[in-house]
Design a protein around this motif. Sequence first.
Motif, PDB file in Angstrom:
ATOM      1  N   GLN A  21      49.320  70.107 -31.342  1.00  0.00           N
ATOM      2  CA  GLN A  21      50.752  70.409 -31.349  1.00  0.00           C
ATOM      3  C   GLN A  21      51.072  71.515 -30.352  1.00  0.00           C
ATOM      4  O   GLN A  21      52.086  71.454 -29.654  1.00  0.00           O
ATOM      5  N   SER A  94      56.982  60.312 -23.940  1.00  0.00           N
ATOM      6  CA  SER A  94      55.636  60.200 -24.518  1.00  0.00           C
ATOM      7  C   SER A  94      55.254  61.467 -25.269  1.00  0.00           C
ATOM      8  O   SER A  94      54.562  61.402 -26.298  1.00  0.00           O
ATOM      9  N   MET A  97      56.906  61.297 -28.593  1.00  0.00           N
ATOM     10  CA  MET A  97      56.193  60.331 -29.440  1.00  0.00           C
ATOM     11  C   MET A  97      54.921  60.958 -30.001  1.00  0.00           C
ATOM     12  O   MET A  97      54.549  60.723 -31.158  1.00  0.00           O
ATOM     13  N   LYS A  98      54.255  61.776 -29.193  1.00  0.00           N
ATOM     14  CA  LYS A  98      53.052  62.465 -29.667  1.00  0.00           C
ATOM     15  C   LYS A  98      53.381  63.431 -30.794  1.00  0.00           C
ATOM     16  O   LYS A  98      52.630  63.545 -31.762  1.00  0.00           O
ATOM     17  N   THR A  99      54.509  64.134 -30.699  1.00  0.00           N
ATOM     18  CA  THR A  99      54.887  65.061 -31.769  1.00  0.00           C
ATOM     19  C   THR A  99      55.141  64.309 -33.071  1.00  0.00           C
ATOM     20  O   THR A  99      54.786  64.789 -34.149  1.00  0.00           O
ATOM     21  N   GLY A 100      55.755  63.126 -32.982  1.00  0.00           N
ATOM     22  CA  GLY A 100      55.964  62.313 -34.176  1.00  0.00           C
ATOM     23  C   GLY A 100      54.646  61.857 -34.777  1.00  0.00           C
ATOM     24  O   GLY A 100      54.471  61.861 -36.004  1.00  0.00           O
ATOM     25  N   GLN A 101      53.706  61.477 -33.927  1.00  0.00           N
ATOM     26  CA  GLN A 101      52.390  61.060 -34.399  1.00  0.00           C
ATOM     27  C   GLN A 101      51.656  62.228 -35.060  1.00  0.00           C
ATOM     28  O   GLN A 101      51.028  62.064 -36.106  1.00  0.00           O
ATOM     29  N   ILE A 102      51.753  63.405 -34.466  1.00  0.00           N
ATOM     30  CA  ILE A 102      51.113  64.593 -35.039  1.00  0.00           C
ATOM     31  C   ILE A 102      51.712  64.898 -36.410  1.00  0.00           C
ATOM     32  O   ILE A 102      50.987  65.201 -37.361  1.00  0.00           O
ATOM     33  N   LYS A 103      53.032  64.786 -36.527  1.00  0.00           N
ATOM     34  CA  LYS A 103      53.701  65.041 -37.799  1.00  0.00           C
ATOM     35  C   LYS A 103      53.228  64.051 -38.865  1.00  0.00           C
ATOM     36  O   LYS A 103      52.919  64.444 -39.995  1.00  0.00           O
ATOM     37  N   ARG A 104      53.147  62.779 -38.523  1.00  0.00           N
ATOM     38  CA  ARG A 104      52.683  61.774 -39.484  1.00  0.00           C
ATOM     39  C   ARG A 104      51.231  62.021 -39.892  1.00  0.00           C
ATOM     40  O   ARG A 104      50.882  61.914 -41.063  1.00  0.00           O
ATOM     41  N   ASP A 105      50.389  62.361 -38.922  1.00  0.00           N
ATOM     42  CA  ASP A 105      48.980  62.631 -39.225  1.00  0.00           C
ATOM     43  C   ASP A 105      48.832  63.849 -40.140  1.00  0.00           C
ATOM     44  O   ASP A 105      48.015  63.856 -41.057  1.00  0.00           O
TER      45      ASP A 105
END
Length: 126
Positions: A21, A94, A97-105
């Motif tokens: 992040q 992109s 999108m990575k921040t959204g993926q980090i949040k979900r993880d």
Amino acid sequence: MQPIQLFDLASRQAQWLAVRQNVVAGNIANANTPHYAAKDVKPFQSVMQQTGVQMAATNPAHFTEGAMAAQVTETSMISDAQVEQSGNSVQLESELMKTGQIKRDYELNAGLVKAFHRMMLMTVRK
């Protein structure tokens, strides 16, 4: 009694997510900086492979890697990052999108730890 490895693994992943992040936030902050190259961290799976944490087969009935596991190779995705005229390679879409993926993880990690903690408390109470 065997130590419980799940909490250690979840802690390591949370640390890795925090580092990722910070890197992504740095990319977003430098989106308009000339000649700034976008950065990312190694995937968590490769980090864990380097640390040597592996599943233990303590019973003959446990599954282990077979001959097919050696046939599987990791493929890397071709980066479609475009370098802007200023020399900057950050793509905000992109990175967001990575921040959204980090949040979900992170939410998945926290949810698993919470569920496992509840399960541990239920077993201790009985």
